[in-house]
Design an enzyme around this catalytic site. Structure first.
Site: not given
Ligand code: GLU
Length: 706
Positions: A79, A207, A215, A319, A640-642, A658-659
């Protein structure tokens, strides 16, 4: 008594364990992590010679990645690379849907993706504060700080052509740091899984736990032959990082120590209850808006080509929408505002209702004025830069107009974002826009937004559009927008880039109607922006006074601000609600359980065959007897940690973050240890897909796994 108990609770809460914070590298030495089973030498985390573990972590436009080979291979999330994959795709080359598996010679450009390698950072609080004199007005102070920051950045960037610097503050201007990076401009896509794996579960699972999303994506950084970060060229060579991370195949057990290194974007834990209330109002308004925008784009995407062009926009909206829903639910469910008010009360009692009390009261009153100003500015910006979706051609016109206008001033006086140093990013934005918009959809979208303004507070509508909006006639709006789009010459990137090189007089002489509209909006926005500078400074100072008191009260982890942080935690499940407990690992068996044969739950045939053959190789978890797909730990992370590496106690990669979970995103405002959980894809699932599904054995060799 109640206050004393509360105070005690707060003090204990702050000093229990480091998993309540996202720590800057220099703060880690104070955390006493050896006792928690941390097996790395804290001095080996971040090093000025570039050889620390954290030096392998890169900042990727709003997210994170990590070097995992001596040849510049970067591991991040699917992502995170999504927009770059989208920009490379069309209905004929559908890398989003099909994925991409490239040998070194086949790697493709990750358009729009840059990577920043942190070289070092230093405390520049004294330099910044020295620029401010007591007798200055708020506006003068704002300008003085702005100038001091720009000077520091300029000095730092003079060292090397590819160096980038930024000044970031923590605790509302209590400390300032200057961060220096090496910027890598030539990033390529090496391996991306098909969407059915890389985005398995889609927005339904987003989420959420339990999760089975694979991912990940591999990118590679290239540099010029002299080692400098340079734009794409076939002559470029793989970047050799000073540090890269190793992968562990032995996995994790419940309660094992994990840590995560990355670039968390923003958290608001040190905000006051009133600020949080304002954030709730904002999220509620945005949620309604995003729901409507998503419906618009879903309907507009009537071919695969258009669907691809708007895939990133739609995903971003979905998101953020779900994240806001989860946060608003968290505020209510955990009575967060009441808890924050209690914290404030306890602090004031401790502070003896003195100076800090006065500052806190002043800050509360100020926030009303500040909020009103913010709302006005957001309304005016909404068509050119403020939303996650704007009419692309108008926002392009705005970018060109502002850049050209700012260029009339000496560089140091230009607005941040429009200096000479920003031109690379601006040109890139203009060049790449065509890959994420369709002119017919854009035209319809502009009309849609104007019609949506029929019911808006007129003060929030730019003056240049008030007349057409006040008509409340869809036909009038339609004619208005058609006239703009029929006459504009901004439709191609080549033309827009040419306009960017003109001076202001030449640009105005062209009389392009979209540029003229952008100019009118900017004229009004400039006034508001200038007014807001003094307000921003006042806010910063009032809040800093509150923070200074709070910091004397006890240790507080700094809020995230898109700089490098480290978070600790343990592998752990959680209970999201009464009578339900989630264990911390998911498996391929669970992936098959979710298979519905339709989006977003399609397990590809080849994957089913591999699972049926149980040919898991070294990727099987010996205790579980299956390949672990995703895992939960208690690390404290945020957007941002993604793409951050998730490491074991020895500092080896066991997963990629990733989440967060639905129940834990409230943690951006209020930390609840029982619920704070991050989701990572297990590195063994990633490698299983790389080897068995994609057959990319050359990549395993590069990773030292063969
Ligand atoms: N939930 C997001 C996604 O998989 C990533 C996490 C985030 O945006 O911090 O698209």
């Amino acid at each position: 008594m109640r206050i004393a108990m509360l105070l005690l609770g707060l003090l204990i809460g702050f000093s229990l364990f480091a998993d309540d914070g996202m720590w800057m590298p220099h703060q880690i030495a104070d955390l006493d992590l050896g006792e928690q089973g941390f097996e790395c030498d804290p001095d080996m985390l971040f090093r000025s010679d570039g050889r620390g573990l954290m030096n392998a972590v890169v900042k990727l436009s709003g997210a994170t990645g990590a070097f995992v080979s001596p040849d510049g291979l970067i591991l991040t999330n699917h992502h995170v690379a999504y927009r770059a994959i989208q920009r490379a795709s069309d209905a004929q080359h559908d890398y989003l849907k099909d994925g991409l598996v490239a040998t070194r010679a086949e790697e493709i450009q990750a358009l729009g993706q840059m990577a920043y390698v942190l070289l070092g950072y230093e405390d520049v609080t004294a330099e910044i504060k020295a620029a401010v004199k007591d007798k200055m007005t708020y506006r003068q102070k704002y300008d003085a700080i702005d100038k001091a920051k720009k000077k520091l950045v300029k000095r730092a960037e003079q060292a090397d052509a590819d160096s980038r610097a930024e000044v970031a503050d923590i605790y509302s201007g209590h400390y300032y740091y200057l961060f220096r990076y090496k910027r890598l401009l030539d990033i390529r896509i090496v391996l991306a899984p098909p969407e059915d794996l890389g985005r398995f579960g889609g927005e339904i699972d987003n989420w959420m736990w339990p999760r089975h999303t694979c991912d990940f994506t591999f990118l590679r950084a290239y540099v010029a032959t002299d080692g400098t970060g340079a734009a794409y060229s076939p002559e470029n060579v793989p970047y050799q990082p000073t540090s890269f991370l190793k992968i562990a195949l032995d996995g994790n057990k419940n309660d094992d120590l994990n840590f995560v290194m990355g670039y968390p974007g923003r958290t608001y834990r040190n905000d006051t209850a009133k600020e949080m209330q304002q954030a709730i109002d904002y999220m509620a308004e945005r949620s309604t808006l995003y729901t409507e925008l998503m419906a618009f784009f879903e309907k507009a995407a009537d071919s695969r080509d258009i669907e691809i062009k708007y895939a990133g926009t739609l995903r971003g909206l979905a998101n953020a929408h779900k994240n806001y829903q989860a946060k608003m639910a968290g505020f209510v469910q955990h009575d967060v505002l009441a808890k924050i008010r209690q914290r404030e009360e306890a602090f004031l009692t401790w502070a003896g209702q003195n100076q800090a009390d006065a500052e806190a009261g002043r800050y509360e009153r100020f926030l009303d004025d500040y909020q009103a100003a913010q709302n006005e500015r957001r309304g005016l910006e909404s068509l050119v830069s403020g939303y996650s979706a704007v009419p692309v051609l108008l926002s392009q016109a705005y970018t060109i107009y502002r850049t050209v206008k700012e260029r009339e001033k000496p560089d140091i006086e230009r607005e941040a974002g429009y200096q000479e140093r920003n031109l690379i990013d601006i040109r890139q934005r203009i060049e790449l826009a065509d890959r994420s918009y369709d002119v017919a959809v854009d035209r319809a979208f502009f009309k849609y937004l104007l019609v949506r303004m029929f019911d808006a507070n007129p003060a929030r509508v730019p003056i240049a559009l008030q007349q057409v909006v006040a008509s409340k006639s869809e036909a009038t709006v339609s004619d208005f927008v058609d006239a703009l789009y029929d006459a504009t010459r901004l439709q191609t990137a080549a033309e827009r880039l040419k306009l960017l090189e003109l001076n202001l007089k030449e640009l105005r002489a062209i009389s392009d109607p979209l540029l003229e509209l952008a100019a009118n909006i900017e004229e009004q926005l400039e006034e508001v922006r200038e007014r807001d500078k003094a307000l921003n400074q006042e806010k910063m100072e009032l809040k800093e006074a509150v923070m200074a008191g709070m910091l004397r009260f006890d240790r507080m982890a700094p809020d995230a601000n898109s700089t490098l942080r480290l978070a600790f935690g343990r592998v752990a499940g959680y209970s999201p609600r009464d009578a339900v407990f989630y264990t911390p690992f998911t498996t391929l068996t669970g992936l098959l359980e979710k298979d519905a044969g339709q989006e977003p739950f399609i397990v590809p045939e080849k994957m089913k065959e591999l699972i049926a053959a149980r040919d898991f190789g070294p990727y099987v978890d010996s205790e579980i007897g299956d390949v672990v797909t995703c895992l939960l730990n208690t690390t404290n992370t945020t957007g941002g940690n993604s793409g951050s590496p998730t490491l074991n106690a020895k500092g080896e990669i066991i997963g990629i973050l990733f989440d967060g979970t639905y129940e834990s995103v409230i943690g951006d405002y209020h930390y609840i240890p029982e619920l704070q959980r991050s989701i990572s894809v297990d590195i063994r699932y990633v490698l299983f897909v790389v080897e068995k599904y994609c057959g990319a054995t050359w990549l395993l060799e590069e990773l030292g796994m063969r």
